[in-house]
Write a protein that holds these residues in place. Structure first.
Motif, PDB file in Angstrom:
ATOM      1  N   THR A  10      30.725  20.059 -17.847  1.00 55.16           N
ATOM      2  CA  THR A  10      29.570  20.889 -18.152  1.00 55.16           C
ATOM      3  C   THR A  10      28.336  20.068 -18.493  1.00 55.16           C
ATOM      4  N   LYS A  11      28.458  18.766 -18.575  1.00 51.36           N
ATOM      5  CA  LYS A  11      27.325  17.907 -18.893  1.00 51.36           C
ATOM      6  C   LYS A  11      26.323  17.939 -17.740  1.00 51.36           C
ATOM      7  N   LYS A  12      25.084  18.245 -18.043  1.00 50.73           N
ATOM      8  CA  LYS A  12      24.035  18.344 -17.031  1.00 50.73           C
ATOM      9  C   LYS A  12      23.493  16.960 -16.695  1.00 50.73           C
ATOM     10  N   GLN A  13      22.930  16.857 -15.492  1.00 48.30           N
ATOM     11  CA  GLN A  13      22.323  15.608 -15.052  1.00 48.30           C
ATOM     12  C   GLN A  13      20.855  15.853 -14.729  1.00 48.30           C
ATOM     13  N   VAL A  14      20.002  15.045 -15.342  1.00 46.50           N
ATOM     14  CA  VAL A  14      18.573  15.121 -15.107  1.00 46.50           C
ATOM     15  C   VAL A  14      18.143  13.808 -14.455  1.00 46.50           C
ATOM     16  N   MET A  15      17.585  13.908 -13.255  1.00 51.95           N
ATOM     17  CA  MET A  15      17.137  12.723 -12.528  1.00 51.95           C
ATOM     18  C   MET A  15      15.620  12.638 -12.595  1.00 51.95           C
ATOM     19  N   LYS A  36      13.404  16.889 -24.863  1.00 47.59           N
ATOM     20  CA  LYS A  36      14.477  16.204 -25.597  1.00 47.59           C
ATOM     21  C   LYS A  36      15.542  17.157 -26.126  1.00 47.59           C
ATOM     22  N   ASP A  37      15.159  18.321 -26.609  1.00 49.64           N
ATOM     23  CA  ASP A  37      16.155  19.263 -27.113  1.00 49.64           C
ATOM     24  C   ASP A  37      16.975  19.861 -25.962  1.00 49.64           C
ATOM     25  N   SER A  38      16.326  20.145 -24.852  1.00 46.69           N
ATOM     26  CA  SER A  38      17.006  20.748 -23.697  1.00 46.69           C
ATOM     27  C   SER A  38      17.953  19.780 -23.011  1.00 46.69           C
ATOM     28  N   ILE A  39      17.599  18.499 -23.024  1.00 39.48           N
ATOM     29  CA  ILE A  39      18.403  17.517 -22.290  1.00 39.48           C
ATOM     30  C   ILE A  39      19.208  16.596 -23.208  1.00 39.48           C
ATOM     31  N   ALA A  40      19.322  16.974 -24.466  1.00 34.34           N
ATOM     32  CA  ALA A  40      20.013  16.124 -25.442  1.00 34.34           C
ATOM     33  C   ALA A  40      21.442  15.800 -25.021  1.00 34.34           C
ATOM     34  N   ASP A  41      22.125  16.742 -24.419  1.00 33.18           N
ATOM     35  CA  ASP A  41      23.514  16.524 -23.994  1.00 33.18           C
ATOM     36  C   ASP A  41      23.614  16.244 -22.494  1.00 33.18           C
ATOM     37  N   SER A  42      22.540  15.792 -21.894  1.00 32.21           N
ATOM     38  CA  SER A  42      22.524  15.549 -20.458  1.00 32.21           C
ATOM     39  C   SER A  42      22.544  14.055 -20.150  1.00 32.21           C
ATOM     40  N   ASP A  43      23.022  13.739 -18.967  1.00 34.83           N
ATOM     41  CA  ASP A  43      22.905  12.376 -18.456  1.00 34.83           C
ATOM     42  C   ASP A  43      21.528  12.234 -17.836  1.00 34.83           C
ATOM     43  N   ILE A  44      20.834  11.160 -18.160  1.00 38.73           N
ATOM     44  CA  ILE A  44      19.537  10.865 -17.567  1.00 38.73           C
ATOM     45  C   ILE A  44      19.770   9.833 -16.470  1.00 38.73           C
ATOM     46  N   ILE A  45      19.251  10.121 -15.292  1.00 39.49           N
ATOM     47  CA  ILE A  45      19.394   9.212 -14.158  1.00 39.49           C
ATOM     48  C   ILE A  45      17.992   8.794 -13.718  1.00 39.49           C
ATOM     49  N   GLY A  97      16.271   5.598 -27.712  1.00 33.32           N
ATOM     50  CA  GLY A  97      17.717   5.620 -27.875  1.00 33.32           C
ATOM     51  C   GLY A  97      18.503   6.268 -26.755  1.00 33.32           C
ATOM     52  N   VAL A  98      17.926   6.353 -25.580  1.00 35.23           N
ATOM     53  CA  VAL A  98      18.612   6.940 -24.427  1.00 35.23           C
ATOM     54  C   VAL A  98      19.039   5.820 -23.481  1.00 35.23           C
ATOM     55  N   THR A  99      20.264   5.900 -22.996  1.00 35.98           N
ATOM     56  CA  THR A  99      20.755   4.931 -22.022  1.00 35.98           C
ATOM     57  C   THR A  99      20.926   5.648 -20.686  1.00 35.98           C
ATOM     58  N   PRO A 100      20.011   5.408 -19.744  1.00 35.84           N
ATOM     59  CA  PRO A 100      20.087   6.110 -18.468  1.00 35.84           C
ATOM     60  C   PRO A 100      21.000   5.412 -17.467  1.00 35.84           C
ATOM     61  N   VAL A 122      22.689  16.588  -9.004  1.00 31.52           N
ATOM     62  CA  VAL A 122      21.719  16.663 -10.096  1.00 31.52           C
ATOM     63  C   VAL A 122      21.351  18.118 -10.392  1.00 31.52           C
ATOM     64  N   ASP A 123      21.167  18.419 -11.673  1.00 33.65           N
ATOM     65  CA  ASP A 123      20.795  19.771 -12.098  1.00 33.65           C
ATOM     66  C   ASP A 123      19.289  19.970 -12.180  1.00 33.65           C
ATOM     67  N   LEU A 124      18.542  18.885 -12.395  1.00 38.54           N
ATOM     68  CA  LEU A 124      17.083  18.951 -12.465  1.00 38.54           C
ATOM     69  C   LEU A 124      16.524  17.626 -11.980  1.00 38.54           C
ATOM     70  N   LEU A 125      15.552  17.700 -11.088  1.00 39.42           N
ATOM     71  CA  LEU A 125      14.845  16.520 -10.592  1.00 39.42           C
ATOM     72  C   LEU A 125      13.435  16.554 -11.148  1.00 39.42           C
ATOM     73  N   VAL A 126      13.014  15.458 -11.775  1.00 39.06           N
ATOM     74  CA  VAL A 126      11.665  15.363 -12.334  1.00 39.06           C
ATOM     75  C   VAL A 126      10.894  14.305 -11.555  1.00 39.06           C
ATOM     76  N   VAL A 127       9.716  14.688 -11.069  1.00 33.31           N
ATOM     77  CA  VAL A 127       8.858  13.758 -10.348  1.00 33.31           C
ATOM     78  C   VAL A 127       7.449  13.833 -10.926  1.00 33.31           C
ATOM     79  N   GLY A 128       6.745  12.733 -10.855  1.00 31.69           N
ATOM     80  CA  GLY A 128       5.358  12.706 -11.287  1.00 31.69           C
ATOM     81  C   GLY A 128       4.454  13.087 -10.134  1.00 31.69           C
ATOM     82  N   SER A 129       3.255  13.515 -10.463  1.00 30.95           N
ATOM     83  CA  SER A 129       2.273  13.874  -9.444  1.00 30.95           C
ATOM     84  C   SER A 129       1.097  12.920  -9.535  1.00 30.95           C
TER      85      SER A 129
END
Length: 162
Positions: A10-15, A36-45, A97-100, A122-129
């Motif tokens: 159930t651990k989410k992945q945020v890329m 940070k609160d929404s992705i606290a239990d997520s893996d950051i990629i 304190g995050v280890t991606p 991945v559950d969410l992809l974040v890109v810059g504009s």
């Protein structure tokens, strides 16, 4: 034991896609700060995509006989540039304190990012504009626009303040 396996599944992945631009670093910082609160239990990629190295000018300037050592050196420097981008992103994460996880992909960046997101589930992809106008996007293309229209997961586009 079963509870631990359930938690892993159930651990989410945020890329977060990063490149050498300030806007991609801003997108990473924004994600870590505002979500940070929404992705606290997520893996950051962290993902960076390395387009193919264009060696045509090297071959042209050497009349088609570029030294093997020069080609190897250029390829190694090119790869190191991508690894340095990932390391910069890692430092931003480490500051809070995050280890991606770090992923280096090769190919056209917009396609490589979407392919990596799909491959990794991945559950969410974040890109810059970069804030390109409509005319620039038409002729140069836009990684964020491509990802919004082609990624198989939700995409969050983070704009930099002007």
């Amino acid at each position: 034991m079963a509870e631990e396996e359930e938690q892993k599944s159930t651990k989410k992945q945020v890329m977060v896609a990063i490149d050498e631009s300030k806007c991609s670093k801003h997108a990473l910082q924004w994600t870590l700060e505002y979500l940070k609160d929404s992705i606290a239990d997520s893996d950051i990629i962290l993902v960076t995509a390395q387009p193919p190295l264009d060696l045509s000018c090297v071959y042209a300037s050497s009349y088609g006989a570029a030294p093997f050592e020069l080609i190897n050196s250029m390829q190694e420097n090119y790869k190191n540039a991508a690894l340095n981008r990932l390391e910069e992103g890692n430092k931003i994460c480490a500051a809070i304190g995050v280890t991606p996880k770090k992923v280096l992909e090769y190919g056209n960046p917009k396609e490589a990012i979407c392919d990596a997101a799909e491959k990794l589930g991945v559950d969410l992809l974040v890109v810059g504009s970069h804030g390109k106008g409509a005319l620039q996007r038409t002729f140069l293309g836009s990684v964020s626009n491509y990802c919004v229209n082609n990624a198989k997961c939700p995409v969050l586009v983070v704009r930099s303040k002007a």
